[in-house]
Scaffold this active site. Structure first.
Site, PDB file in Angstrom:
ATOM      1  N   CYS A   1      37.946-106.776 -38.867  1.00  0.00           N
ATOM      2  CA  CYS A   1      36.818-107.099 -39.746  1.00  0.00           C
ATOM      3  C   CYS A   1      36.606-108.617 -39.830  1.00  0.00           C
ATOM      4  CB  CYS A   1      37.005-106.455 -41.117  1.00  0.00           C
ATOM      5  SG  CYS A   1      35.446-106.328 -42.038  1.00  0.00           S
TER       6      CYS A   1
ATOM      7  N   HIS B   1      37.217-100.803 -39.738  1.00  0.00           N
ATOM      8  CA  HIS B   1      38.514-100.565 -40.376  1.00  0.00           C
ATOM      9  C   HIS B   1      39.060 -99.197 -39.962  1.00  0.00           C
ATOM     10  CE1 HIS B   1      38.746-103.969 -43.194  1.00  0.00           C
ATOM     11  NE2 HIS B   1      37.431-103.845 -43.314  1.00  0.00           N
TER      12      HIS B   1
ATOM     13  N   GLU C   1      41.964 -98.266 -39.835  1.00  0.00           N
ATOM     14  CA  GLU C   1      43.155 -97.930 -40.628  1.00  0.00           C
ATOM     15  C   GLU C   1      42.826 -97.361 -42.002  1.00  0.00           C
ATOM     16  OE1 GLU C   1      41.821-101.758 -42.280  1.00  0.00           O
ATOM     17  OE2 GLU C   1      41.941-100.929 -40.253  1.00  0.00           O
TER      18      GLU C   1
END
Length: 305
Positions: free
Chosen positions: A142, A235, A237
Site C-alpha cells: 500500500c 492489502h 493480508e
C-alpha cells in the site's frame, strides 16, 4: 513448519486459538534449523492487528520463519502501548548491521501527504536504500509501495477521485511469473487507499514491470530487480473483518466513506463480508517466500548484497 516469534507477542495466543502453529523464541532455540529471517517494518496505526494479520498469512509456509519487528526511531506510535513497542520492536539503527532474507514494509496513514511532508521520510528513505543491499526480497504494501517506487524510480502518486475501498478483481499480466504459480486467471484483493500510481509512469522505467492490475482499482502488483522488490498497492493480508472495521470506524467519526465495494453480501453491511481473497493471498505469500526468498537467498545470510 512454524513461525518463530518474540516471546509473549499477543499474536501468538490469538493464532493458537485459530489452530495456527507458532513457536516462541525459547522453543525455537532448541532446533538445529537455519530459519529464514523476515523483518517487518510495521507503520500501521493499530500495530497488534497488523502483526496478527501478517503472522497469520506467513504461518502457512512450510518453512520456518524467524520474525523481527522493526520500528522507526523518528516516530512514536500513538495507538499502540509503549510497553508493547518496547517489548517487541527494535529501532532500525539496532538492525542496520544485520541482513535479512525477506522484508515486509506496511502501509501507513500518511498517503495524502506529499512524501517529503511525512516527518519520518528521511528515515524511510534510509531504510529503502539499506534494504537493497541487506535484504534478499522486500514486499512493499500500500503506502510503502507508492513510497518505494517514488524513492527508487521517481514514480509519482496521484490522489484518486474517491477512496479506492473494497475488494477488486485483478488480472494477471505475467502468468508465467513464479509469484502467480497456482493462481487462477484472475484473483481478488482488498484495497483501502486514496492514492494511485499510473501504468504510463511505470512503463517508462526499464526493469520495473506491472504484473497484475484491475480495471476498477488500477495497478496492483509491480516488480523490479527480478523480485528483489515487489510492490503491492492493496492489502492481501487483510482479515475478513478489516474493511468492515475501517468502514464502521470512519462512519463513527462522521467521515465521508462509501460502502466498500464487492465486500458485503448483497452489498449490505448488515449481512457481513463475503470472503473471496484469502486463498490467493495465502498462495501469494507462499510463492514470495518460496521463489523470491528461500530459493534466492544465500545460506550465509551475510553474503546478501
Amino acid at each position: 513448519m512454524p513461525l518463530t516469534l518474540p516471546d509473549r507477542l499477543p499474536a501468538i495466543e490469538l493464532l493458537k486459538n485459530e489452530n495456527i502453529f507458532v513457536m516462541d523464541n525459547s522453543r525455537a532455540e532448541g532446533q538445529d534449523i537455519r530459519p529464514l529471517k523476515i523483518v517487518i517494518l510495521n507503520l500501521m496505526p493499530i500495530k497488534i492487528t497488523t502483526e496478527t494479520d501478517l503472522v497469520r498469512i506467513l504461518s502457512n509456509t512450510p518453512l520456518q520463519l524467524e520474525i523481527t519487528f522493526m520500528k522507526l526511531k523518528s516516530h512514536t506510535s500513538k495507538n499502540t502501548p509503549i510497553e508493547h513497542m518496547m517489548a517487541f520492536y527494535k529501532d532500525f539503527e539496532l538492525l542496520r548491521s544485520q541482513h535479512f532474507d525477506g522484508m515486509i514494509i506496511t502501509g501507513a496513514p500518511v498517503e495524502q501527504l506529499e512524501f517529503d511532508e511525512v516527518f519520518y521520510w528521511p528515515e524511510m528513505t534510509d531504510i529503502f536504500s539499506w534494504a537493497k543491499t541487506h535484504v534478499t526480497s522486500t514486499l512493499y504494501i500500500c503506502w510503502a509501495a507508492f513510497a518505494g517506487m517514488f524513492h527508487h524510480y521517481g514514480i509519482p502518486k496521484y490522489d484518486t477521485p474517491k477512496k479506492v475501498f473494497g475488494v477488486f478483481e485483478q488480472h494477471i499480466l505475467k502468468p508465467r511469473c513464479p509469484l502467480f504459480r497456482g493462481f487462477d486467471d484472475t484473483f481478488f484483493m482488498p484495497h483501502s487507499r486514496h492514492t494511485e500510481c499510473r501504468r504510463e509512469d511505470i512503463e517508462k522505467i526499464e526493469g520495473l514491470e506491472i504484473l497484475a492490475e484491475s480495471q476498477e482499482s488500477g495497478v496492483c502488483i509491480s516488480m523490479a530487480r527480478e523480485g528483489r522488490e515487489i510492490y503491492i498497492t492493496g492489502h492481501p493480508e487483510y482479515s475478513p473483518h478489516t474493511l468492515d472495521n475501517e468502514y464502521k470506524r470512519d462512519l463513527g467519526k462522521g467521515l465521508p466513506i462509501q460502502v466498500p465495494e464487492n465486500y458485503y453480501r448483497d452489498n449490505d453491511p448488515d449481512k457481513g463480508p463475503l470472503v473471496h481473497w484469502r486463498a490467493h493471498a495465502n498462495l501469494l505469500y507462499n510463492n514470495w517466500i518460496n521463489y523470491y526468498v528461500y530459493q534466492m537467498t544465500p545460506y550465509d545470510i551475510d553474503q546478501i548484497r
